[in-house]
Design a protein around this motif. Sequence first.
Motif, PDB file in Angstrom:
ATOM      1  N   ARG A 124       0.774  -1.283   0.167  1.00 42.04           N
ATOM      2  CA  ARG A 124      -0.014   0.027  -0.139  1.00 42.04           C
ATOM      3  C   ARG A 124       0.990   1.255   0.052  1.00 42.04           C
ATOM      4  N   ALA A 125       1.975   1.322   0.695  1.00 45.97           N
ATOM      5  CA  ALA A 125       2.875   2.570   0.819  1.00 45.97           C
ATOM      6  C   ALA A 125       3.339   2.548  -0.636  1.00 45.97           C
ATOM      7  N   ILE A 126       4.006   1.532  -1.373  1.00 46.56           N
ATOM      8  CA  ILE A 126       4.336   1.729  -2.815  1.00 46.56           C
ATOM      9  C   ILE A 126       3.243   2.140  -3.678  1.00 46.56           C
ATOM     10  N   ASP A 127       2.000   1.562  -3.491  1.00 48.99           N
ATOM     11  CA  ASP A 127       1.018   2.279  -4.397  1.00 48.99           C
ATOM     12  C   ASP A 127       0.753   3.840  -3.855  1.00 48.99           C
ATOM     13  N   PHE A 128       1.043   4.204  -2.676  1.00 43.56           N
ATOM     14  CA  PHE A 128       0.706   5.630  -2.461  1.00 43.56           C
ATOM     15  C   PHE A 128       1.945   6.400  -3.078  1.00 43.56           C
ATOM     16  N   LEU A 129       3.081   5.905  -3.018  1.00 44.79           N
ATOM     17  CA  LEU A 129       4.193   6.623  -3.577  1.00 44.79           C
ATOM     18  C   LEU A 129       4.170   6.703  -5.237  1.00 44.79           C
ATOM     19  N   ALA A 130       3.512   5.620  -5.657  1.00 39.34           N
ATOM     20  CA  ALA A 130       3.346   5.845  -7.082  1.00 39.34           C
ATOM     21  C   ALA A 130       2.353   6.687  -7.410  1.00 39.34           C
ATOM     22  N   THR A 131       1.210   6.924  -6.705  1.00 35.28           N
ATOM     23  CA  THR A 131       0.433   7.969  -7.259  1.00 35.28           C
ATOM     24  C   THR A 131       0.883   9.455  -7.028  1.00 35.28           C
ATOM     25  N   HIS A 132       1.869   9.542  -6.396  1.00 36.93           N
ATOM     26  CA  HIS A 132       2.451  11.213  -5.919  1.00 36.93           C
ATOM     27  C   HIS A 132       3.781  11.398  -6.555  1.00 36.93           C
ATOM     28  N   LEU A 133       4.331  10.267  -7.052  1.00 37.10           N
ATOM     29  CA  LEU A 133       5.739  10.710  -7.670  1.00 37.10           C
ATOM     30  C   LEU A 133       5.748  12.044  -8.687  1.00 37.10           C
ATOM     31  N   ASP A 134       4.776  12.017  -9.577  1.00 39.08           N
ATOM     32  CA  ASP A 134       4.652  13.034 -10.489  1.00 39.08           C
ATOM     33  C   ASP A 134       4.440  14.407  -9.763  1.00 39.08           C
ATOM     34  N   GLU A 135       3.522  14.233  -8.986  1.00 40.98           N
ATOM     35  CA  GLU A 135       3.004  15.570  -8.151  1.00 40.98           C
ATOM     36  C   GLU A 135       4.373  16.063  -7.473  1.00 40.98           C
TER      37      GLU A 135
END
Length: 273
Positions: A124-135
């Motif tokens: 879940r932490a990886i999922d969270f990072l993946a959705t914010h890296l662009d931002e």
Amino acid sequence: MDSYRGMNREALDRAYNNTAAVPDVAEVMADFGRRSAVIYGRNGIKRDLAYGEGANHRIDWIPGPHAGAPTIAYIHGGYWQSLSKEKFAHIAAGPLSHGFNVALIEYTLAPEARIGTIVSEIGRAIDFLATHLDEWRADPARLCLVGHSAGGHLAACHRSHPAVSLIMGISGLYDLEPIRLSYLNEKLDLTPAEVEVYSPERHASTGVRTLLTVGSAELPELRRQTADYASSLRARGELVEEVTTPGYNHFTILETIALRNGAAIEAVAQALS
């Protein structure tokens, strides 16, 4: 009584007691704490970002100096039952010196969480990072999981995550059977079924390139775990490289990622270039 590779419970307890094997561990950890405080004094850090609802579902984001840089997501050790991300923020110095971003991942500890829950939390932490890296102006195609000890196990469990591009396991634990048979299981309460499902060595599933390292001054079982996992990956045709780190024990091995010229961070930097 069950044994493992000819070792009974007493022998296994000694074989996996890293603190007892390093007489100056308190001084080493105190030094880590001082250096971690320096990292937390930097500008622009996002502290305790929630990737889930649990109290320990938290990430610290430490941005590098440049947009479009790779990210190191660090998973701390502590045999899944102790320590925290705050105690190891000092490792960010090495990646930051190479221009990388750093994410420090926290997770629920045993006995509050079983091993399967902990593994899922990292996902879940990886999922969270993946959705914010662009931002956060990071390169979404270059996310490296770095895990130490139990964190190495947790990183290896996510070799196949679509957002992960590289794994660096530092003194990791890839077969949980000796853990189940030792004093460490008093809080973990691992079952044989959990050992089978959550031991990366037993599956070595298809995944990203994997770098592995372990200190030459570590306990023999820790060195064997890394060597056996590397052999298991190679036997399945996976991309794996063992990074030599002579002279380090189970705690000082973190200098190989925390220092700019450390063997681990230099291997990661080369792989992500």
